[in-house]
Design a protein around this motif. Structure first.
Motif, PDB file in Angstrom:
ATOM      1  N   THR A 361       0.608  -1.202   0.294  1.00 43.96           N
ATOM      2  CA  THR A 361       0.237   0.679  -0.035  1.00 43.96           C
ATOM      3  C   THR A 361       0.428   0.745  -0.178  1.00 43.96           C
ATOM      4  OG1 THR A 361      -0.267   0.278   2.594  1.00 43.96           O
ATOM      5  CG2 THR A 361      -1.826  -1.022   1.139  1.00 43.96           C
ATOM      6  N   LYS A 364       0.238   5.254  -2.364  1.00 42.51           N
ATOM      7  CA  LYS A 364      -0.915   5.016  -2.880  1.00 42.51           C
ATOM      8  C   LYS A 364      -1.926   5.941  -2.211  1.00 42.51           C
ATOM      9  CE  LYS A 364      -0.611   0.056  -5.146  1.00 42.51           C
ATOM     10  NZ  LYS A 364      -1.193  -1.442  -4.976  1.00 42.51           N
ATOM     11  N   GLU A 368      -7.257   4.496  -3.865  1.00 41.58           N
ATOM     12  CA  GLU A 368      -6.820   4.102  -4.645  1.00 41.58           C
ATOM     13  C   GLU A 368      -6.835   2.502  -4.227  1.00 41.58           C
ATOM     14  OE1 GLU A 368      -3.790   6.513  -7.304  1.00 41.58           O
ATOM     15  OE2 GLU A 368      -2.646   5.830  -5.308  1.00 41.58           O
ATOM     16  N   SER A 372      -8.154  -1.054  -5.824  1.00 43.69           N
ATOM     17  CA  SER A 372      -8.068  -2.134  -6.014  1.00 43.69           C
ATOM     18  C   SER A 372      -8.451  -3.340  -5.720  1.00 43.69           C
ATOM     19  CB  SER A 372      -6.056  -2.103  -5.867  1.00 43.69           C
ATOM     20  OG  SER A 372      -6.529  -2.286  -4.104  1.00 43.69           O
TER      21      SER A 372
END
Length: 374
Positions: A361, A364, A368, A372
């Motif tokens: 992670t 991000k 986002e 995902s």
């Protein structure tokens, strides 16, 4: 913010109950109140930090929470050497008394305000957090799109929805990490470190425990600096691998000690090796498995189920912690080597779990990360 303010009240009452306890029932009641307050804080704080932090600083700021916990543990160890437990309980009230007025000077989470439909307040809070000269247009638009996407679906969450990958996968990862954080036996080792050191032949167990607390602080501070540079996954894998190796060293040391004569030099060497293994295990834990599961949990849970799912994950974490703490002395009485061998296997499983399921992670945005999983 209201959650933290509410949590401070049972903490204050709990410490007072413990301090003025007349029998064991008061101690149980105080611990129950403390558990309620700390349970709320342990979930709310990492989520709040994740929601207000810039994505490139979220790892370090999120790890500061665990760093503060380790500093508090070290202070309690040090104060416990000089003051009675009743006075120590009274001192526990001070952070809560500072917390309540301090919350009035902290802005509310912009993402929570956006979710509640308070658009003007949400943008004002974000501007305060990023600085009055910062351009927040891009971040505002990302949060608005995320909120609009989540509210365009049904507002109520049903058990059938948990079959969807965007819900069950982050929930499974969050619960799995927080459960495995405790199943490695770290709290059992920390809480009974004095007994472990004494069984290894270290007479000054209290001083050794303070040393362990200091090592925790240093290692967690290093992790705080490192997490946004290397990433979450590599630190978790390195941490759980280091724990497995350290715990295996302790297990082998205790098994061999049972075969060696207490008067032999081998017995003394094995005692030293077991202490080295415990210290290395605490060091490895503090580098990754201590701070990062809470950080990952606060990052990956979707807004729609964050409250319920985060509460369940936190409940499981503290329940497993209670089980480990209660069973540690029983297991150590049964077999010190066997206890650490069991913890070793669980640490190896943690390496496998992280390698297969836990996403990276770093770098991000929360939007986002949650996208995902769809």
């Amino acid at each position: 913010m209201q959650s933290l303010m509410i949590a401070a009240i049972p903490n204050i009452i709990g410490w007072l109950t413990i301090s003025f306890a007349r029998d064991i029932s008061f101690l149980y009641m105080g611990r129950l109140l403390e558990g309620f307050g700390v349970g709320i804080i342990s979930y709310t704080v990492p989520v709040y930090i994740a929601e207000i932090a810039p994505h490139n600083m979220r790892g370090g700021l999120g790890s500061v929470n665990q760093l503060s916990v380790t500093i508090g543990i070290l202070l309690s160890y040090l104060l416990g050497l000089f003051v009675s437990w009743r006075l120590l309980a009274v001192l526990g009230i001070l952070p809560c008394l500072i917390l309540i007025p301090g919350l009035f000077f902290i802005p509310e989470s912009p993402r929570w305000l956006a979710k509640m439909g308070m658009t003007d307040d949400f943008e004002a809070s974000l501007q305060v957090l990023r600085g009055f000269d910062a351009d927040i247009t891009l971040e505002v638009n990302e949060i608005k799109r995320s909120v609009a996407s989540s509210t365009s679906r049904r507002t109520a969450i049903h058990f059938a929805d948990l079959k969807l990958k965007r819900y069950w996968l982050p929930l499974m990862i969050g619960i799995g990490l927080l459960a495995l954080q405790q199943l490695s036996g770290t709290n059992g080792v920390i809480f009974y470190s004095t007994t472990i050191f004494e069984s290894a032949g270290i007479s000054s167990g209290n001083a050794a425990t303070v040393g362990v607390g200091a090592i925790q602080v240093i290692a967690t501070a290093f992790s705080t600096w490192l997490v946004d540079k290397t990433g979450r996954r590599i630190l978790l894998i390195t941490s759980s691998s280091g724990m497995a190796i350290s715990l295996l060293l302790v297990a082998v040391s205790f098994f061999l000690k049972g075969l060696a004569s207490e008067d032999s030099s081998l017995y003394s060497i094995l005692g030293i090796l077991s202490v080295v293994g415990v210290v290395c295990m605490i060091l490895a834990f503090s580098l990754g498995m201590g701070p990062i599961p809470w950080l990952i949990m606060s990052e990956i849970l979707p807004v729609k189920i964050k409250g319920l799912a985060g509460s369940v994950a936190t409940l499981i974490n503290w329940f497993v912690s209670w089980v480990i703490t209660m069973t540690a002395p029983l297991l150590l009485d049964w077999s010190s080597g066997g206890t650490f061998a069991l913890y070793t296997l669980l640490s190896i499983f943690t390496v496998i779990f992280v390698g297969i399921w836990v996403p990276e992670t770093k770098g991000k945005t929360l939007e986002e990360i949650q996208f995902s999983f769809r």
